[in-house]
Enzyme design. Structure first.
Site, short mmCIF file in Angstrom:
data_model
loop_
_atom_site.label_atom_id
_atom_site.label_comp_id
_atom_site.label_asym_id
_atom_site.label_seq_id
_atom_site.Cartn_x
_atom_site.Cartn_y
_atom_site.Cartn_z
N GLY A 144 -12.09 72.51 -5.01
CA GLY A 144 -13.50 72.86 -4.98
C GLY A 144 -14.16 72.33 -3.71
O GLY A 144 -13.61 71.46 -3.02
N CYS A 145 -15.33 72.86 -3.39
CA CYS A 145 -16.01 72.46 -2.16
C CYS A 145 -16.48 71.00 -2.23
O CYS A 145 -16.25 70.23 -1.30
CB CYS A 145 -17.17 73.39 -1.85
SG CYS A 145 -18.26 73.74 -3.24
N TYR A 146 -17.13 70.63 -3.33
CA TYR A 146 -17.57 69.23 -3.47
C TYR A 146 -16.38 68.27 -3.43
O TYR A 146 -16.42 67.26 -2.71
CB TYR A 146 -18.37 69.04 -4.76
CG TYR A 146 -19.76 69.59 -4.75
CD1 TYR A 146 -20.71 69.16 -3.82
CD2 TYR A 146 -20.17 70.53 -5.69
CE1 TYR A 146 -22.01 69.66 -3.82
CE2 TYR A 146 -21.47 71.03 -5.71
CZ TYR A 146 -22.39 70.58 -4.77
OH TYR A 146 -23.67 71.07 -4.78
N THR A 148 -13.51 68.64 -2.01
CA THR A 148 -12.95 68.57 -0.66
C THR A 148 -13.71 67.58 0.21
O THR A 148 -13.13 66.65 0.79
CB THR A 148 -12.99 69.97 0.00
OG1 THR A 148 -12.17 70.86 -0.77
CG2 THR A 148 -12.49 69.92 1.44
N ALA A 149 -15.01 67.77 0.29
CA ALA A 149 -15.81 66.89 1.17
C ALA A 149 -15.83 65.46 0.65
O ALA A 149 -15.86 64.51 1.43
CB ALA A 149 -17.24 67.43 1.29
#
Lengths: 333, 333, 333, 333
Positions: A144-146, A148-149
């Site tokens: 997921g994007c969250y 990953t970061a």
């Protein structure tokens, strides 16, 4: 090498198409969505650039035409196709949450899991952390994007933080992360000149982050995750706060941990969405204040948080250079 | 009752003028800036509404014309005028940082203090916390926007948090907080489609918050403060994270602490800039997750974070009803 | 083939660098600005991608290192360098207005012309209209952004409109068109939630458009031009209104006029900034209502209106395929 | 005096509520929508300010409770309620198009008219032009936002323009004009960093403008109308282009025509959305270029283009001062 995309009509599908059009080895040979159409009708800016049939999704047809398929589908939908495609010998990169969590956590956050056998063998596709496993995987759970970061921000500091205290993650995302569906939440008038937290504490990405960093730390790491919606189209900014268990020089730790990583940039000023939007980069910095640390990362939520990460995984799974066709130049100003 | 504004040309000056035009008791009788002008030239939208001379700032002239003066000046400038106005028997509400901190902390963050005598008697103008002192004050240090939203969020929980761990404040502000001066930082192209932290850990408002909450708690509270810039004009959102020392029901604590406070709204969903922009309200909510708490507040940075807070202070200092002419209706959609 | 850029620090310089980094034949061998620096310091997103010295501009040094130089300088500055570079045998693509107008109109709108001799031989670099002349040119006057979108919209209809009435052009531009300089006009708070015309009737691009379309029509075409500023970073939308001298089928006329033009798309719905932002495309449509026509075009102001147009010109001047490295994929969503 | 609003859940309903809460004579005594609710649930920012029942719309109940009712309903719905309310002796201000056009034009643009009798007596509620008729009206057709800004711009110049050529109107609106309904068109990602014309030539407001200015001119005025969508929440900017039949001094004509009009400001620079947003003002300017004129007006689409205009009409119909509670102070910055 022929590849396909099932679930092509969303933002991540579009980003993936654009990346694949610049790829020297992958050739788009199959596109599918929930209804028949043409890709240049769904995305008018593709007119005269890339015109192609969009079929109603069918795993057997996809398997005939492709060696690898990207699934840009909602959770639950994705595992149905993944299961069938894998049984037909096709490699799969799945954008959904279906193979990202252990079965127990998945079923707590989403729904009953329909493909526990493949779940066991799925590899979590965070390239910097799982590169070797990805090379030999047939099924990638694209993070997921969250997560990953967040995970890229935290990973280097896991040995240095108080593990009882855990991590606090204050994350900010552009609206494209909420998807293309029209709703009150995504109405321009709701978003513009506004900002707010949503699903604080109980967002589904919370357990994804917690499970991954706990695996890395080999112990449970308490995780408090609060996502926020910002009035921008693309991009994500993550602030992580933790308690240190010793004095450290944070930039040195980051530089050492991510040595030779081409797509992680350790910077010495706060991270900035404009500097990564349109690229596969994750920019990271960190500041220490007494016994606490503030770690700050930025990514493009649709690229490093979805489509370019999927492509990096596909490159590795196919024996290609990892960086093939990964975007490095911002879309800004 | 005649009042004046020195330093009228910025955003907070404009907001204050608009508030005063709707005030039943205060009459604007003096406006000053660094150069002579007309107020409707500085703010063309005032044409045919309020047309008035803007003088070059002069404390004696102000004292002749006003019983109370608002100073919307940069720090260091403000104390020069405040000192002279007070000596002439005029009440002062100061928007700058000049009287907000103890002398030691002020001189650490800003510059040498030129008026330590009045500093001792200045009252920190956070109405909900210092109402009685404000009524009898001649000099109000109007709180900063970040401290306002942060302290109002934290105050109720000070008895319930781990004071060794302290508080982590992740704050997000609209661009008007950076003032009217044109710079790379405020250029539309820099801000639009972007977001970033700035001055992490070492922002000057950090010590202001720390000093105030430490006073409230009667002990030093470690404070980690990270402000962020958002691509919106007005509004501020603050997320506070802390460790609890016992199990609590956070909304009950808030409701009890702010009982009968008309301009604090305890809400049961995440705070939202749109719901407070244009008003004097501070919306607050809180969520508990295991041993941690997430407290979330929203204000209008130019009103509750500056001009309407100044007006509330002026109302009290003048023996009027506190809520006189304080704005309650959002400017949105 | 080695190329250079003088005046690299603005938005168009950055766009040009990004295009050149993807170019298979041109190699950046010289970058200059008004002060010495590093390109990755001016544009931090280039860190680890392209790191290069930025020199203080010097025509002789540029001439030693490059066969072709792009000048991204203010008017008046540009012609000084162009003159010297041409005398040293270097080809020049000039982004400024210095060689776009006849001497009389230039001096009416700008200042005294310092290089009238080269002005005579300069070619107006609107590729679709002047392709052959561009191939053999040594000096290209790269068109302004407003003239590009306007002339491409009008050209096909010149035989069909009432030439006494002329054309009315209502143009809308993103803020990047105003350049990187911080000013009240470009302050986020001035631009956000706002829109306005500026320099109506007397904008300098008015005469550039008028002169070019009058040349195409072989007669003077009255031109009323009103530019507007929009709260977006990049992109330009142009609405042209004219009176028809006969009944026409507007899309047929456009399709015929731009037959085989790869970078002009004739569309059958209103033009849309998102469909062209990040590309070299100009999208055009037109609608007839009784005896009037509404022609509507959209471009990326920094690419088709500046940097990618410059690259198309450089490609042709160098004997390369015109479309080499011209961007076709939008940066959106 | 008791008033009610039927159709309270949209943006214009909210604006009207806020205006009425500041009104010294009107008292909200009835609110209705398509479903039962509470007004502070629909608009959370009204919590603790104004809490009130929202009923399912019922004309008889409204008539019992109110002397005047505002209808903020879709066309076709509105006339059903208007007809019944008028028959019960209640005055009506209708926000929809149902009574704005002659029956023939209405039925061409919308649907069959269900209340032609009242249509004959309805007054077009543009206060500056129809003040006397409004005073004695029972039914006001509150003008559309585009017609308001366009007609106020054109009216003064009708004697001076070429009536065969007519007028060209290039209008730009914020997204709130498209209403609260979530759709692809109003999705943040579609609107942000974008701009486009929509329904060019054939927008329904075109005939409304044409009919009104033709009535004013006592002759048919050809009208070409192209609306555009801008990435802002509120505000509207209109550019009108026409051919002059004689030399004129445009600002003098405007000043004379609107002499003593408090809410029309004749300005000598381009009109600006920020200067009128939040107010009842219409700012107008005009520039002549040879035989053509560019007229430029700005309004708040939700106030002067809807809710404050409705209030001005209601004030007049009720024998009150026209300007009672009309907003004059911008919401900006």
């Amino acid at each position: 090498m022929n590849v396909g995309i099932i679930g092509v009509s969303g933002y991540t599908g579009f980003e993936l198409i654009k990346l694949l059009l610049n790829h020297p080895k992958f050739k788009i040979n199959y596109l599918a969505a929930s209804a028949e159409s043409r890709v240049e009708e769904i995305f008018p800016s593709l007119n005269s650039i890339f015109e192609f049939d969009v079929k109603v999704a069918d795993a057997k047809e996809a398997a005939k035409k492709c060696e690898l398929v990207f699934l840009a589908l909602p959770h639950q939908e994705a595992m149905k196709y993944a299961k069938e495609l894998l049984s037909l010998g096709v490699k799969v990169v799945d954008f959904s949450a279906d193979y990202r969590l252990s079965q127990a956590l998945y079923e707590k956050n989403y729904c009953e899991h329909l493909d526990p056998k493949n779940l066991e063998n799925a590899v979590y596709g965070l390239v910097e952390l799982n590169r070797d496993k990805i090379r030999s995987a047939n099924l990638i759970a694209n993070p997921g994007c969250y997560p990953t970061a967040s995970i890229l921000a935290i990973a280097a500091f896991l040995p240095h933080i108080d593990r009882d205290f855990g991590v606090i993650i204050d994350a900010k995302s552009g609206v494209s992360g909420a998807g293309k569906k029209a709703s009150t939440t995504t109405h321009f008038v709701s978003v513009n000149e506004n900002a707010n937290a949503y699903n604080p504490i109980k967002h589904r990405h919370s357990d994804e982050i917690k499970e991954q960093i706990s695996l890395l730390a080999s112990t449970q790491i308490p995780t408090l995750f609060v996502p926020h919606l910002l009035p921008i189209t693309r991009g994500m900014l993550v602030s992580v706060y933790a308690k240190l268990n010793s004095q450290i020089e944070p930039l040195e730790i980051l530089r050492k941990f991510y040595k030779n990583e081409k797509f992680i940039r350790i910077i010495n000023k706060p991270a900035n969405i404009k500097d990564v939007a349109g690229t596969h980069f994750c920019d990271i910095t960190a500041y220490v204040s007494e016994d606490k640390i503030f770690i700050n990362s930025a990514i493009d939520n649709l690229l490093r948080g979805a489509s370019s990460q999927a492509l990096a995984n596909a490159n590795l799974m196919s024996g290609f250079e990892e960086s093939l066709a990964l975007p490095t130049l911002t879309v800004m100003p």
